[in-house]
Design a protein around this motif. Structure first.
Motif, PDB file in Angstrom:
ATOM      1  N   VAL A  15       1.718   3.307  11.661  1.00 24.99           N
ATOM      2  CA  VAL A  15       1.760   4.612  10.989  1.00 24.99           C
ATOM      3  C   VAL A  15       1.102   4.511   9.615  1.00 24.99           C
ATOM      4  N   SER A  16       0.217   3.558   9.434  1.00 28.64           N
ATOM      5  CA  SER A  16      -0.456   3.370   8.145  1.00 28.64           C
ATOM      6  C   SER A  16      -1.360   4.562   7.827  1.00 28.64           C
ATOM      7  N   TYR A  17      -1.713   4.683   6.540  1.00 32.84           N
ATOM      8  CA  TYR A  17      -2.599   5.752   6.072  1.00 32.84           C
ATOM      9  C   TYR A  17      -2.062   7.143   6.421  1.00 32.84           C
ATOM     10  N   PHE A  73       2.439  -0.249   8.133  1.00 32.61           N
ATOM     11  CA  PHE A  73       3.056   0.749   7.255  1.00 32.61           C
ATOM     12  C   PHE A  73       2.317   0.940   5.926  1.00 32.61           C
ATOM     13  N   GLN A  74       1.261   0.193   5.702  1.00 34.35           N
ATOM     14  CA  GLN A  74       0.567   0.256   4.414  1.00 34.35           C
ATOM     15  C   GLN A  74      -0.120   1.604   4.185  1.00 34.35           C
ATOM     16  N   SER A  78      11.461  -4.082   4.208  1.00 38.73           N
ATOM     17  CA  SER A  78      10.791  -5.050   5.081  1.00 38.73           C
ATOM     18  C   SER A  78      10.105  -4.340   6.267  1.00 38.73           C
ATOM     19  N   PRO A  79       8.830  -4.714   6.496  1.00 38.45           N
ATOM     20  CA  PRO A  79       8.050  -5.848   5.996  1.00 38.45           C
ATOM     21  C   PRO A  79       7.279  -5.559   4.699  1.00 38.45           C
ATOM     22  N   LEU A  80       7.475  -4.394   4.090  1.00 39.13           N
ATOM     23  CA  LEU A  80       6.844  -4.089   2.818  1.00 39.13           C
ATOM     24  C   LEU A  80       7.726  -4.600   1.676  1.00 39.13           C
ATOM     25  N   LEU A  81       7.368  -4.270   0.465  1.00 39.96           N
ATOM     26  CA  LEU A  81       8.169  -4.681  -0.700  1.00 39.96           C
ATOM     27  C   LEU A  81       9.543  -4.029  -0.645  1.00 39.96           C
TER      28      LEU A  81
END
Length: 313
Positions: free
Chosen positions: A277-279, A298-299, A307-310
């Motif tokens: 689901v990035s962007y 997810f970026q 998680s897995p992001l900050l």
């Protein structure tokens, strides 16, 4: 003398068997005269290109390159023309003369242009239709809804425009659709998702790299696709309330305008092996099930964290 008679009988039986097998084989390869006429007209409409050099009068059309016949009836059931940049023109109307056709493949023919002709709608036995990697343009025709036996529709990598016709929902057997890499616009038709036969193993929906807008219809939650790719469109909806059936293995929604949060029910599906689901414009803390996916999934969202992001602040 008796031994000689036995040998002669064996030779006669063997020869008879060989002749019978040859006759049977020849019978299986005979093609129907109307199918031959349709194929000859199909070739002529494309300018008799070298690709069809094997289509000669002295050979059965069942032995022609790109053509397959039913062994029991001798009727042409498959026409697969692919990978030839020298074939030019439009899809010939003569294809409608192949009344027993089950498979039609026109693939990687970059000079094949024009719209999909109404003649295709006359192929009532068609179960697989692939027109891909061509210069075919115009709309996805509503008359394709008349192909009641169709299970697979691939119109990817063309120059098709307009909306996805709701008439495709009339095809009860349809389980897999790929109309990616075109110039489609408009919303996803709700009726399509309430009618698709996704009970077939390997069912998929691929509509990536178009200009589709709007939201995912509520009916989408009831279908059981193995793969869904709606990436690189302009879809805009609140993902928070999205619910999906167990069984989906790949969900690609990147490069849209999706907002809200990632629902725990979707991220936690045990069957889901790929999730992107990035962007988008998603926000909030990712549910626990999201941790098993790569951070690239997810970026480039508005404010996703966890998680897995900050970690969320």
């Amino acid at each position: 003398m008796r031994a000689l008679v036995v040998v002669v009988l064996l030779l006669v039986l063997f020869a008879g068997g060989e002749l019978g097998a040859a006759a049977s084989s020849k019978k299986k390869k005979e093609c129907h005269s109307s199918d031959r006429a349709a194929l000859v007209a199909f070739k002529a409409a494309l300018g008799n290109p070298y690709h069809f050099a094997s289509w000669t009068p002295d050979a059965s059309c069942c032995d022609w390159y790109d053509v397959d016949c039913d062994d029991s009836t001798g009727r042409v059931v498959s026409l697969s023309v692919f990978q030839d940049a020298n074939i030019t023109g439009t899809i010939p109307d003569a294809v409608s003369g192949l009344t027993h056709l089950r498979t039609l493949i026109l693939h990687h023919l970059p000079q094949l242009s024009g719209p999909i002709p109404p003649a295709v709608a006359k192929l009532s036995s068609l179960s697989m239709l692939i027109i891909s990697w061509t210069a075919v343009s115009g709309p996805v025709p509503s008359f394709l809804g008349a192909l009641k036996s169709l299970t697979m529709l691939d119109l990817s990598f063309n120059s098709l425009t307009g909306a996805i016709p709701p008439s495709l929902a009339r095809i009860a057997s349809l389980s897999s659709i790929d109309i990616s890499r075109n110039n489609l616009t408009g919303a996803l038709p709700p009726a399509l998702f309430s009618k698709l036969n996704t009970s077939q193993q390997g069912a998929y929906l691929r509509l990536s790299r178009n200009s589709l807008t709007g939201s995912i219809p509520a009916e989408f939650a009831a279908v059981k696709f193995e793969q869904v790719d709606l990436s690189r469109n302009a879809l805009s909806f609140d993902m928070s309330g999205l619910r999906l059936q167990e069984g989906i293995g790949s969900l690609e929604l990147s490069h849209n305008v999706i907002y809200g949060s990632v629902p725990e029910q979707v991220a936690g599906l045990s069957s889901l092996q790929y999730f992107n689901v990035s962007y988008n414009r998603l926000c909030g803390e990712l549910p626990g099930g999201a941790a098993r996916f790569d951070q690239h999934s997810f970026q480039h969202n508005k404010c996703l964290c966890g998680s897995p992001l900050l970690a969320c602040k």
